[in-house]
Design an enzyme around this catalytic site. Structure first.
Site, PDB file in Angstrom:
ATOM      1  NE  ARG A   1     -43.898  36.485 -12.618  1.00  0.00           N
ATOM      2  CZ  ARG A   1     -44.690  36.606 -11.574  1.00  0.00           C
ATOM      3  NH1 ARG A   1     -46.003  36.506 -11.727  1.00  0.00           N
ATOM      4  NH2 ARG A   1     -44.206  36.789 -10.381  1.00  0.00           N
TER       5      ARG A   1
ATOM      6  CB  THR B   1     -45.720  44.534 -16.828  1.00  0.00           C
ATOM      7  OG1 THR B   1     -44.909  43.480 -17.359  1.00  0.00           O
ATOM      8  CG2 THR B   1     -45.171  45.862 -17.303  1.00  0.00           C
TER       9      THR B   1
ATOM     10  CG  ASP C   1     -40.557  24.832 -12.136  1.00  0.00           C
ATOM     11  OD1 ASP C   1     -40.155  24.387 -13.236  1.00  0.00           O
ATOM     12  OD2 ASP C   1     -40.585  26.035 -11.881  1.00  0.00           O
TER      13      ASP C   1
ATOM     14  CG  ASP D   1     -36.917  23.957 -11.366  1.00  0.00           C
ATOM     15  OD1 ASP D   1     -36.060  24.461 -12.131  1.00  0.00           O
ATOM     16  OD2 ASP D   1     -37.431  24.571 -10.417  1.00  0.00           O
TER      17      ASP D   1
HETATM   18  N1  URA Z   1     -45.418  25.986 -14.448  1.00  0.00           N
HETATM   19  C1  URA Z   1     -45.028  24.825 -13.884  1.00  0.00           C
HETATM   20  O1  URA Z   1     -43.983  24.287 -14.239  1.00  0.00           O
HETATM   21  N2  URA Z   1     -45.806  24.265 -12.957  1.00  0.00           N
HETATM   22  C2  URA Z   1     -46.965  24.820 -12.529  1.00  0.00           C
HETATM   23  O2  URA Z   1     -47.634  24.253 -11.666  1.00  0.00           O
HETATM   24  C3  URA Z   1     -47.368  26.050 -13.118  1.00  0.00           C
HETATM   25  C4  URA Z   1     -46.572  26.612 -14.075  1.00  0.00           C
END
Ligand code: URA
Length: 208
Positions: A103, A107, A199, A202
């Protein structure tokens, strides 16, 4: 308009619950993400075309059917990697492409830092894989990248999505069908899917 398929098969939903649970450990999380990858592939490929070839059994020659086109799996790094083994278990002949996006902090748009695709991508059925369909910005960038390399038959494969991400793909790429296990309520203020599973990268790679 893209078709949206949500898998309600009991086995898939059971595994989804396991990966939603915050107490699920990394090993079990990774196994279940891959198993979901295998199970959804069975449905996603239901309409793939086959062609007739001749094969010799131990008894005689006969006509039999094989996949007519190559399949290319394109995980979006890094969480997409979590489903690749599961999908490839079901389609062992599939080739793998990779796309890495980060990301851009000015922007806020996904920017490509890596992409590598097999030559077959132009004529193949391409499965773009990311377990989470959140804003849809990464999905759009990945679809644009594979299209720029000549891909024409593209399907998006995820696990947990939300209406915002689905709309984003439908608005920008109505030719790309979307296969998910759940469409959740929406995004929170920091871009996580609610209720989601946290996530995914992770949790797959133990980085948190
Ligand atoms: N990416 C993720 O790993 N989890 C989310 O909730 C949104 C994007």
């Amino acid at each position: 308009m893209s078709k949206v398929v949500v898998f309600d098969h009991p086995l898939i939903q059971h595994k989804l619950t396991i990966i939603r649970d915050k107490n699920t450990n990394t090993k079990t999380f990774r196994e279940n993400v891959n198993e979901i990858g295998s199970l959804v592939t069975y449905e996603i490929t239901r309409d793939l075309q086959t062609k007739e070839i001749e094969v010799e059994t131990p008894i005689t020659k006969t006509k039999a059917r094989v996949l007519a086109k190559d399949v290319v799996i394109v995980p979006i790094l890094r969480a997409g990697l979590g489903m690749v083994d599961g999908i490839q278990n079901v389609i062992p002949t599939a080739k793998i492409g990779h796309i890495g996006l980060y990301r851009d902090e000015t922007t806020l748009r996904p920017t490509k830092y890596y992409s590598k695709f097999p030559i077959e991508i132009k004529d193949a059925t391409v499965l773009i894989v990311d377990p989470m369909l959140a804003t849809g910005h990464s999905a759009i960038a990945a679809i644009e990248e594979v299209k720029a390399h000549g891909a024409k038959d593209i399907r998006f494969v995820g696990i947990v999505g939300c209406p915002e991400g689905v709309k984003e793909i439908q608005d920008h790429h109505p030719d790309v069908d979307i296969y998910m296990v759940s469409i959740d309520e929406g995004l929170n203020e920091v871009g996580y899917i609610v209720p989601g599973l946290g996530d995914c990268g992770d949790r797959l790679f133990g980085t948190k």
